[in-house]
Design an enzyme around this catalytic site. Structure first.
Site, PDB file in Angstrom:
ATOM      1  N   SER A  91      13.059  -3.531  44.422  1.00 12.03           N
ATOM      2  CA  SER A  91      13.145  -4.496  44.512  1.00 12.03           C
ATOM      3  C   SER A  91      14.621  -4.763  44.764  1.00 12.03           C
ATOM      4  O   SER A  91      15.407  -4.378  43.666  1.00 12.03           O
ATOM      5  CB  SER A  91      12.601  -5.600  44.202  1.00 12.03           C
ATOM      6  N   GLY A  92      15.293  -5.261  45.767  1.00 11.14           N
ATOM      7  CA  GLY A  92      16.903  -5.282  45.760  1.00 11.14           C
ATOM      8  C   GLY A  92      17.264  -6.407  44.914  1.00 11.14           C
ATOM      9  O   GLY A  92      18.213  -6.269  44.134  1.00 11.14           O
ATOM     10  N   GLY A 259      16.314  -8.277  49.104  1.00 11.48           N
ATOM     11  CA  GLY A 259      16.767  -6.892  49.614  1.00 11.48           C
ATOM     12  C   GLY A 259      15.967  -6.064  50.493  1.00 11.48           C
ATOM     13  O   GLY A 259      16.179  -5.488  51.507  1.00 11.48           O
ATOM     14  N   THR A 260      14.644  -6.145  49.869  1.00 11.65           N
ATOM     15  CA  THR A 260      13.825  -5.163  50.860  1.00 11.65           C
ATOM     16  C   THR A 260      13.494  -5.909  52.181  1.00 11.65           C
ATOM     17  O   THR A 260      13.242  -5.287  53.248  1.00 11.65           O
ATOM     18  CB  THR A 260      12.345  -5.036  49.973  1.00 11.65           C
TER      19      THR A 260
END
Length: 349
Positions: A91-92, A259-260
Protein backbone atom coordinates in the site's frame (compact mmCIF):
# COMPACT_ATOMS: atom_id res chain seq x y z
CA UNK A 1 -7.75 -9.11 39.13
CA UNK A 2 -8.78 -7.66 35.80
CA UNK A 3 -6.60 -8.45 32.81
CA UNK A 4 -5.20 -5.69 30.63
CA UNK A 5 -3.07 -6.05 27.52
CA UNK A 6 -0.83 -3.12 26.63
CA UNK A 7 1.06 -2.15 23.50
CA UNK A 8 2.41 1.00 21.85
CA UNK A 9 1.13 2.77 18.77
CA UNK A 10 1.67 5.89 16.66
CA UNK A 11 -1.26 7.23 14.64
CA UNK A 12 -0.35 8.93 11.35
CA UNK A 13 -2.13 9.94 8.18
CA UNK A 14 -1.20 10.47 4.54
CA UNK A 15 -3.71 12.21 2.34
CA UNK A 16 -6.34 11.71 5.05
CA UNK A 17 -5.89 7.93 5.31
CA UNK A 18 -5.09 7.10 8.94
CA UNK A 19 -2.43 4.44 9.46
CA UNK A 20 -2.00 3.12 12.98
CA UNK A 21 1.65 2.10 13.38
CA UNK A 22 2.07 -0.57 16.08
CA UNK A 23 5.53 0.17 17.45
CA UNK A 24 5.94 -2.12 20.45
CA UNK A 25 4.46 -4.73 22.75
CA UNK A 26 3.99 -7.50 20.15
CA UNK A 27 5.93 -10.76 20.31
CA UNK A 28 8.22 -11.84 17.51
CA UNK A 29 6.06 -13.60 14.95
CA UNK A 30 6.86 -16.95 13.33
CA UNK A 31 8.09 -16.77 9.76
CA UNK A 32 11.40 -16.43 7.93
CA UNK A 33 10.22 -13.41 5.91
CA UNK A 34 7.87 -10.50 6.42
CA UNK A 35 5.51 -12.20 3.97
CA UNK A 36 5.47 -15.36 6.10
CA UNK A 37 4.89 -13.30 9.25
CA UNK A 38 1.95 -11.67 7.49
CA UNK A 39 0.54 -15.11 6.72
CA UNK A 40 0.82 -16.04 10.40
CA UNK A 41 -1.10 -12.94 11.47
CA UNK A 42 -3.72 -13.54 8.80
CA UNK A 43 -4.23 -17.20 9.55
CA UNK A 44 -3.57 -17.49 13.31
CA UNK A 45 -3.55 -14.07 14.97
CA UNK A 46 -6.08 -11.79 13.29
CA UNK A 47 -7.11 -10.26 16.60
CA UNK A 48 -4.80 -7.24 16.32
CA UNK A 49 -6.27 -6.13 12.99
CA UNK A 50 -9.83 -6.59 14.21
CA UNK A 51 -9.15 -4.79 17.50
CA UNK A 52 -7.73 -1.63 15.93
CA UNK A 53 -10.19 -1.37 13.03
CA UNK A 54 -13.40 -2.19 14.93
CA UNK A 55 -15.26 -0.36 17.69
CA UNK A 56 -14.43 0.87 20.23
CA UNK A 57 -10.81 1.47 19.12
CA UNK A 58 -11.16 2.23 15.44
CA UNK A 59 -13.25 2.45 12.29
CA UNK A 60 -13.02 0.53 8.99
CA UNK A 61 -11.56 3.53 7.12
CA UNK A 62 -8.30 3.20 9.09
CA UNK A 63 -5.33 0.92 8.41
CA UNK A 64 -2.83 -0.79 10.72
CA UNK A 65 0.90 -1.30 10.15
CA UNK A 66 2.85 -3.58 12.47
CA UNK A 67 6.61 -2.97 12.61
CA UNK A 68 8.54 -6.26 12.55
CA UNK A 69 12.18 -7.26 12.11
CA UNK A 70 13.17 -7.50 8.43
CA UNK A 71 14.47 -10.72 6.96
CA UNK A 72 16.63 -8.98 4.35
CA UNK A 73 19.77 -7.29 5.75
CA UNK A 74 19.31 -4.42 3.29
CA UNK A 75 16.09 -3.35 5.04
CA UNK A 76 16.05 -1.22 8.18
CA UNK A 77 12.55 -2.31 9.28
CA UNK A 78 9.81 -4.67 8.14
CA UNK A 79 6.10 -3.88 8.22
CA UNK A 80 2.84 -5.77 7.81
CA UNK A 81 -0.20 -3.96 6.41
CA UNK A 82 -3.66 -4.65 7.81
CA UNK A 83 -6.85 -3.16 6.39
CA UNK A 84 -10.56 -3.82 6.73
CA UNK A 85 -10.49 -6.12 3.69
CA UNK A 86 -7.54 -8.13 5.04
CA UNK A 87 -3.80 -8.14 4.48
CA UNK A 88 -2.68 -6.41 1.27
CA UNK A 89 0.91 -7.14 0.30
CA UNK A 90 1.52 -3.46 -0.47
CA UNK A 91 0.00 0.00 0.00
CA UNK A 92 1.40 3.39 -0.95
CA UNK A 93 -0.26 5.40 1.81
CA UNK A 94 0.68 2.83 4.47
CA UNK A 95 4.27 2.82 3.21
CA UNK A 96 4.46 6.63 3.35
CA UNK A 97 3.10 6.57 6.91
CA UNK A 98 5.38 3.73 8.02
CA UNK A 99 8.49 5.36 6.56
CA UNK A 100 7.64 8.59 8.39
CA UNK A 101 7.10 6.73 11.66
CA UNK A 102 10.41 4.88 11.27
CA UNK A 103 12.18 8.26 11.01
CA UNK A 104 10.23 9.83 13.88
CA UNK A 105 10.98 6.83 16.12
CA UNK A 106 14.69 7.00 15.33
CA UNK A 107 14.75 3.49 13.83
CA UNK A 108 16.39 5.23 10.88
CA UNK A 109 18.34 8.36 11.80
CA UNK A 110 16.62 11.48 10.49
CA UNK A 111 19.01 13.66 8.50
CA UNK A 112 18.50 17.03 6.83
CA UNK A 113 17.98 17.00 3.08
CA UNK A 114 17.29 13.89 1.04
CA UNK A 115 18.10 10.48 2.45
CA UNK A 116 17.47 6.95 1.28
CA UNK A 117 16.72 3.74 3.16
CA UNK A 118 14.91 0.47 2.57
CA UNK A 119 11.89 -1.16 4.19
CA UNK A 120 10.65 -4.74 3.78
CA UNK A 121 6.96 -5.13 2.99
CA UNK A 122 5.13 -8.41 2.42
CA UNK A 123 5.64 -7.68 -1.30
CA UNK A 124 9.43 -7.43 -0.84
CA UNK A 125 11.96 -4.64 -0.49
CA UNK A 126 10.74 -1.05 -0.87
CA UNK A 127 13.26 1.72 -1.50
CA UNK A 128 12.42 5.00 0.23
CA UNK A 129 13.59 8.56 -0.36
CA UNK A 130 12.74 10.99 2.43
CA UNK A 131 12.94 14.78 2.26
CA UNK A 132 13.65 16.34 5.66
CA UNK A 133 13.62 20.10 6.15
CA UNK A 134 14.23 21.72 9.55
CA UNK A 135 13.71 18.37 11.21
CA UNK A 136 10.32 17.79 9.56
CA UNK A 137 9.65 14.90 7.16
CA UNK A 138 8.19 16.92 4.30
CA UNK A 139 7.86 14.13 1.73
CA UNK A 140 8.28 10.40 1.29
CA UNK A 141 8.82 8.87 -2.14
CA UNK A 142 8.37 5.13 -2.33
CA UNK A 143 8.33 2.61 -5.12
CA UNK A 144 4.93 1.67 -6.43
CA UNK A 145 4.57 -2.00 -7.28
CA UNK A 146 5.13 -2.85 -10.94
CA UNK A 147 1.71 -2.26 -12.52
CA UNK A 148 0.06 -3.45 -15.70
CA UNK A 149 -3.24 -3.49 -17.55
CA UNK A 150 -5.02 -6.83 -17.45
CA UNK A 151 -8.23 -5.76 -19.21
CA UNK A 152 -8.85 -2.69 -21.37
CA UNK A 153 -12.31 -1.16 -21.80
CA UNK A 154 -14.48 -4.15 -21.19
CA UNK A 155 -18.21 -3.79 -20.52
CA UNK A 156 -20.46 -5.32 -17.90
CA UNK A 157 -24.15 -4.95 -17.14
CA UNK A 158 -24.73 -3.76 -13.57
CA UNK A 159 -28.26 -3.85 -12.11
CA UNK A 160 -29.68 -0.33 -11.60
CA UNK A 161 -26.67 1.20 -13.43
CA UNK A 162 -26.85 -0.33 -16.89
CA UNK A 163 -23.79 -1.15 -19.01
CA UNK A 164 -20.54 0.03 -17.40
CA UNK A 165 -17.22 0.32 -19.25
CA UNK A 166 -14.18 -0.55 -17.14
CA UNK A 167 -10.52 -1.47 -17.39
CA UNK A 168 -8.59 -3.60 -14.89
CA UNK A 169 -5.07 -2.90 -13.64
CA UNK A 170 -2.86 -4.71 -11.15
CA UNK A 171 -0.82 -2.41 -8.90
CA UNK A 172 -0.61 -4.35 -5.62
CA UNK A 173 -4.19 -5.57 -6.00
CA UNK A 174 -6.56 -5.75 -8.94
CA UNK A 175 -8.38 -2.46 -9.62
CA UNK A 176 -11.38 -1.75 -11.78
CA UNK A 177 -10.85 1.67 -13.40
CA UNK A 178 -13.93 3.65 -14.43
CA UNK A 179 -14.53 7.16 -15.77
CA UNK A 180 -16.39 9.07 -13.06
CA UNK A 181 -18.22 11.31 -15.55
CA UNK A 182 -19.67 8.30 -17.39
CA UNK A 183 -21.38 7.34 -14.12
CA UNK A 184 -22.60 10.88 -13.38
CA UNK A 185 -19.99 11.88 -10.78
CA UNK A 186 -17.92 15.07 -10.41
CA UNK A 187 -15.83 13.57 -7.57
CA UNK A 188 -16.84 16.00 -4.87
CA UNK A 189 -17.05 15.19 -1.18
CA UNK A 190 -20.85 15.27 -1.05
CA UNK A 191 -20.87 12.29 -3.45
CA UNK A 192 -18.87 10.02 -1.12
CA UNK A 193 -21.73 7.75 -0.03
CA UNK A 194 -23.10 7.45 -3.57
CA UNK A 195 -19.62 6.68 -4.91
CA UNK A 196 -19.24 3.85 -2.39
CA UNK A 197 -22.66 2.41 -3.29
CA UNK A 198 -21.98 2.63 -7.02
CA UNK A 199 -18.53 1.07 -6.72
CA UNK A 200 -19.88 -1.78 -4.61
CA UNK A 201 -22.42 -2.67 -7.29
CA UNK A 202 -19.81 -2.65 -10.05
CA UNK A 203 -17.28 -4.68 -8.05
CA UNK A 204 -19.93 -7.27 -7.11
CA UNK A 205 -20.93 -7.61 -10.76
CA UNK A 206 -17.32 -8.09 -11.91
CA UNK A 207 -16.63 -10.59 -9.13
CA UNK A 208 -19.70 -12.61 -10.13
CA UNK A 209 -18.66 -12.67 -13.79
CA UNK A 210 -14.94 -13.36 -13.72
CA UNK A 211 -11.72 -13.74 -11.74
CA UNK A 212 -8.21 -12.45 -12.30
CA UNK A 213 -4.77 -14.04 -12.12
CA UNK A 214 -1.41 -12.30 -11.67
CA UNK A 215 1.38 -13.37 -14.01
CA UNK A 216 3.61 -14.52 -11.11
CA UNK A 217 1.36 -14.57 -8.02
CA UNK A 218 -1.45 -16.51 -9.68
CA UNK A 219 -4.90 -16.31 -8.10
CA UNK A 220 -4.94 -13.45 -5.58
CA UNK A 221 -8.66 -13.63 -4.88
CA UNK A 222 -11.64 -11.67 -6.21
CA UNK A 223 -11.11 -8.15 -7.56
CA UNK A 224 -11.48 -5.93 -4.47
CA UNK A 225 -10.88 -2.32 -5.56
CA UNK A 226 -12.35 0.31 -7.86
CA UNK A 227 -10.78 3.62 -8.86
CA UNK A 228 -12.97 6.47 -10.13
CA UNK A 229 -11.09 8.64 -12.63
CA UNK A 230 -11.79 12.31 -13.21
CA UNK A 231 -10.72 14.26 -16.31
CA UNK A 232 -6.97 14.67 -16.83
CA UNK A 233 -5.64 18.24 -16.77
CA UNK A 234 -2.19 18.91 -18.23
CA UNK A 235 -0.49 21.33 -15.83
CA UNK A 236 2.96 21.35 -17.50
CA UNK A 237 4.79 19.47 -20.26
CA UNK A 238 5.50 16.54 -17.92
CA UNK A 239 2.89 17.05 -15.19
CA UNK A 240 -0.77 16.04 -15.11
CA UNK A 241 -3.53 16.29 -12.51
CA UNK A 242 -6.78 14.37 -12.08
CA UNK A 243 -9.45 14.10 -9.42
CA UNK A 244 -9.79 10.51 -8.18
CA UNK A 245 -11.54 8.35 -5.60
CA UNK A 246 -10.73 4.79 -4.54
CA UNK A 247 -13.23 2.25 -3.20
CA UNK A 248 -11.74 -0.49 -1.02
CA UNK A 249 -14.60 -2.11 0.93
CA UNK A 250 -18.40 -1.89 1.20
CA UNK A 251 -19.16 1.63 2.38
CA UNK A 252 -15.51 2.73 2.34
CA UNK A 253 -14.02 5.30 -0.05
CA UNK A 254 -10.42 6.01 0.94
CA UNK A 255 -9.80 9.51 2.20
CA UNK A 256 -6.69 9.67 0.02
CA UNK A 257 -6.47 8.71 -3.64
CA UNK A 258 -4.24 5.76 -2.57
CA UNK A 259 -0.79 4.99 -3.85
CA UNK A 260 -1.83 1.75 -5.55
CA UNK A 261 -4.77 3.54 -7.19
CA UNK A 262 -2.36 6.15 -8.52
CA UNK A 263 -0.05 3.41 -9.83
CA UNK A 264 -3.01 1.75 -11.56
CA UNK A 265 -3.88 5.04 -13.22
CA UNK A 266 -0.30 5.44 -14.49
CA UNK A 267 -0.49 1.96 -16.01
CA UNK A 268 -3.68 2.90 -17.85
CA UNK A 269 -2.29 6.21 -19.11
CA UNK A 270 0.78 4.42 -20.41
CA UNK A 271 -1.40 1.78 -22.08
CA UNK A 272 -3.28 4.57 -23.85
CA UNK A 273 -0.04 6.29 -24.91
CA UNK A 274 -0.76 9.43 -22.87
CA UNK A 275 2.45 9.60 -20.83
CA UNK A 276 6.17 8.98 -21.25
CA UNK A 277 8.89 8.07 -18.71
CA UNK A 278 9.54 11.02 -16.41
CA UNK A 279 5.94 12.25 -16.54
CA UNK A 280 4.07 12.73 -13.26
CA UNK A 281 0.41 12.51 -12.33
CA UNK A 282 -1.07 14.13 -9.24
CA UNK A 283 -4.26 12.40 -8.11
CA UNK A 284 -6.53 14.66 -6.02
CA UNK A 285 -8.97 13.22 -3.48
CA UNK A 286 -12.47 14.22 -2.41
CA UNK A 287 -10.76 16.03 0.50
CA UNK A 288 -8.38 17.95 -1.83
CA UNK A 289 -5.32 15.92 -0.72
CA UNK A 290 -3.00 14.42 -3.28
CA UNK A 291 -0.30 11.91 -4.14
CA UNK A 292 2.11 12.31 -7.04
CA UNK A 293 2.90 9.27 -9.13
CA UNK A 294 5.89 9.32 -11.46
CA UNK A 295 6.10 7.00 -14.47
CA UNK A 296 9.73 5.86 -14.44
CA UNK A 297 9.82 3.20 -17.16
CA UNK A 298 8.47 -0.06 -18.54
CA UNK A 299 9.59 -3.65 -18.98
CA UNK A 300 8.13 -6.78 -20.52
CA UNK A 301 6.86 -9.60 -18.32
CA UNK A 302 5.54 -12.28 -20.66
CA UNK A 303 2.62 -10.73 -22.52
CA UNK A 304 2.39 -7.74 -20.18
CA UNK A 305 3.99 -4.32 -20.43
CA UNK A 306 4.75 -3.53 -16.79
CA UNK A 307 4.92 0.07 -15.62
CA UNK A 308 7.55 1.02 -13.07
CA UNK A 309 6.63 3.99 -10.90
CA UNK A 310 7.10 5.90 -7.66
CA UNK A 311 4.58 7.52 -5.34
CA UNK A 312 5.24 10.71 -3.35
CA UNK A 313 3.21 12.03 -0.44
CA UNK A 314 3.46 13.50 3.04
CA UNK A 315 2.48 11.87 6.32
CA UNK A 316 1.59 13.65 9.55
CA UNK A 317 1.92 12.24 13.07
CA UNK A 318 -1.40 12.42 14.93
CA UNK A 319 -0.62 10.77 18.26
CA UNK A 320 1.75 8.54 20.22
CA UNK A 321 -0.13 6.28 22.58
CA UNK A 322 -0.01 3.31 24.90
CA UNK A 323 -3.05 1.24 24.04
CA UNK A 324 -4.74 -0.50 26.96
CA UNK A 325 -7.01 -3.42 26.11
CA UNK A 326 -9.37 -4.44 28.90
CA UNK A 327 -10.40 -8.01 28.23
CA UNK A 328 -13.44 -7.63 30.51
CA UNK A 329 -14.89 -5.06 28.10
CA UNK A 330 -17.82 -6.75 26.35
CA UNK A 331 -17.00 -4.86 23.14
CA UNK A 332 -13.46 -6.29 23.02
CA UNK A 333 -12.41 -9.74 21.83
CA UNK A 334 -9.07 -10.77 23.35
CA UNK A 335 -8.92 -14.35 22.13
CA UNK A 336 -6.86 -13.42 19.08
CA UNK A 337 -4.39 -11.30 21.06
CA UNK A 338 -3.01 -13.32 23.97
CA UNK A 339 -0.46 -15.28 21.97
CA UNK A 340 1.11 -12.27 20.19
CA UNK A 341 1.30 -9.69 22.99
CA UNK A 342 4.64 -9.70 24.82
CA UNK A 343 4.22 -11.28 28.25
CA UNK A 344 6.04 -8.37 29.87
CA UNK A 345 3.29 -6.05 28.67
CA UNK A 346 0.44 -7.70 30.56
CA UNK A 347 -0.84 -5.58 33.41
CA UNK A 348 -3.29 -5.90 36.24
CA UNK A 349 -2.41 -9.52 37.00
Amino acid sequence: MKEELVFQMMDTHAGGDVSRIVTGGIDLLPGATVREQMHYLRDDADGLRKLLLDEPYGIPEMSVDLLVPPSDPEAAVGYIIMEVMGYPIYSGSNTICTATAVLELGLVEKREGRQRFTLESPAGLVHIEALVENGVVEAITCEGLPSYIDTYRSSIHVPDLGDVTYSVAYSGGFYALVEAAELGFDLTRDEERDLADCAHRIVEAIQAERGFSHYTLGDVGPLPFLHFMGPVEQVADDFYRSRSATYVHPGVICRSTTGTGTSARLALMNHEGLIKPGDRLETVSLRETGFIGEFTGTRREGTHQVVENTITGKSYVLSRAEVVVNCEDPMVECAGLHHILTSGHHAGE
